[in-house]
Scaffold this active site. Structure first.
Site, short mmCIF file in Angstrom:
data_model
loop_
_atom_site.label_atom_id
_atom_site.label_comp_id
_atom_site.label_asym_id
_atom_site.label_seq_id
_atom_site.Cartn_x
_atom_site.Cartn_y
_atom_site.Cartn_z
N HIS A 1 -3.29 -5.72 1.37
CA HIS A 1 -2.49 -5.90 2.58
C HIS A 1 -2.35 -7.37 2.96
CE1 HIS A 1 -2.19 -1.67 4.14
NE2 HIS A 1 -3.15 -1.51 3.25
N CYS B 1 0.83 -1.20 0.00
CA CYS B 1 0.00 0.00 0.00
C CYS B 1 0.87 1.25 0.00
CB CYS B 1 -0.98 -0.05 1.18
SG CYS B 1 -2.35 1.13 1.04
N GLU C 1 -0.37 -8.67 5.07
CA GLU C 1 -0.11 -8.83 6.50
C GLU C 1 -1.38 -8.94 7.31
OE1 GLU C 1 -0.57 -4.36 6.15
OE2 GLU C 1 -0.06 -6.08 4.89
#
Length: 231
Positions: free
Chosen positions: A194, A85, A196
């Protein structure tokens, strides 16, 4: 393996990235934007957030932070670098990746569980996927529209540097549905969604198979570990 995560003023997802690295069985190392020391890490993650308040352009100031000279040098020597991002925006601003990111064509901040198709598995961060695999990764951005000239788009397509495409919905107007790209060598990858936030059962996006809910992003980090072990 030691994987560093750089924190900038305004970073939001640095701790999530550190946790994802730990879940992948690597050692997470917190790094600071004002340092010139990469602390001997084997790979790097530039996390999501709003570095320096997104002044000028998202990622523009962060691309000139002191540590970025070390990031650019390490990437040039082949170190795996992942930009997520805002980190993706930094990598384009630092000219480590092609193209750029602009405000979403819908004119609003977008949050959704986003389906992606894996287009390239010959990178340090995607070697654990299969070509054409469909995954679901959370997405949240206001300036996520990937742009490039037609000539540059043709070039990166021809060189196999489109790593991910949006499936079902193009959430931000990215040209050719491009969600992530790599450099020529394949050690540097950037994407807007994302990974993560999709590394642990029960804490990521819902999928049809509830037992696998939220884990598609873990493969990014295990792929980097495998790439480092193969060197």
């Amino acid at each position: 393996m030691r994987i560093g995560v750089v924190t900038f003023p305004g970073s939001l997802d640095d701790r999530d990235a550190l946790r994802a690295i730990r879940l992948a069985d690597a050692e997470p190392v917190a790094l600071w934007h004002g340092s010139h020391d990469l602390d001997g890490v084997d790979a790097l993650v530039l996390p999501g957030g709003f570095s320096y308040g997104d002044y000028l352009r998202a990622g523009a100031i962060a691309a000139h932070a002191p540590i970025m000279s070390e990031v650019v040098d390490a990437a040039g020597k082949g170190m795996p670098v992942l930009g997520i991002c805002n980190g993706f925006q930094m990598l384009t601003e630092a000219h480590l990746l092609p193209g750029g990111l602009i405000r979403n064509d819908v004119g609003t901040f977008v949050r959704r569980d986003q389906a992606l198709r894996v287009e390239q598995t010959d990178t340090a961060w995607t070697n654990g996927f299969t070509h054409g695999q469909e995954i679901v990764i959370p997405l949240k951005n206001g300036e996520g529209g990937f742009i490039a000239s037609d000539e540059e788009l043709d070039r990166i397509e021809g060189e196999g540097r489109v790593v991910f495409r949006y499936l079902g919905v193009n959430p931000n107007g990215s040209l050719r549905d491009i969600a992530g790209v790599s450099n020529e060598r394949g050690n540097v990858v950037g994407l807007m969604p994302h990974p993560e936030h999709a590394t642990e059962l029960g804490f990521g996006p819902d999928t049809r198979d509830a037992m696998r809910s939220g884990t598609d992003g873990l493969t990014f980090f295990t792929s980097a570990i495998r790439a480092l072990q193969a060197v």
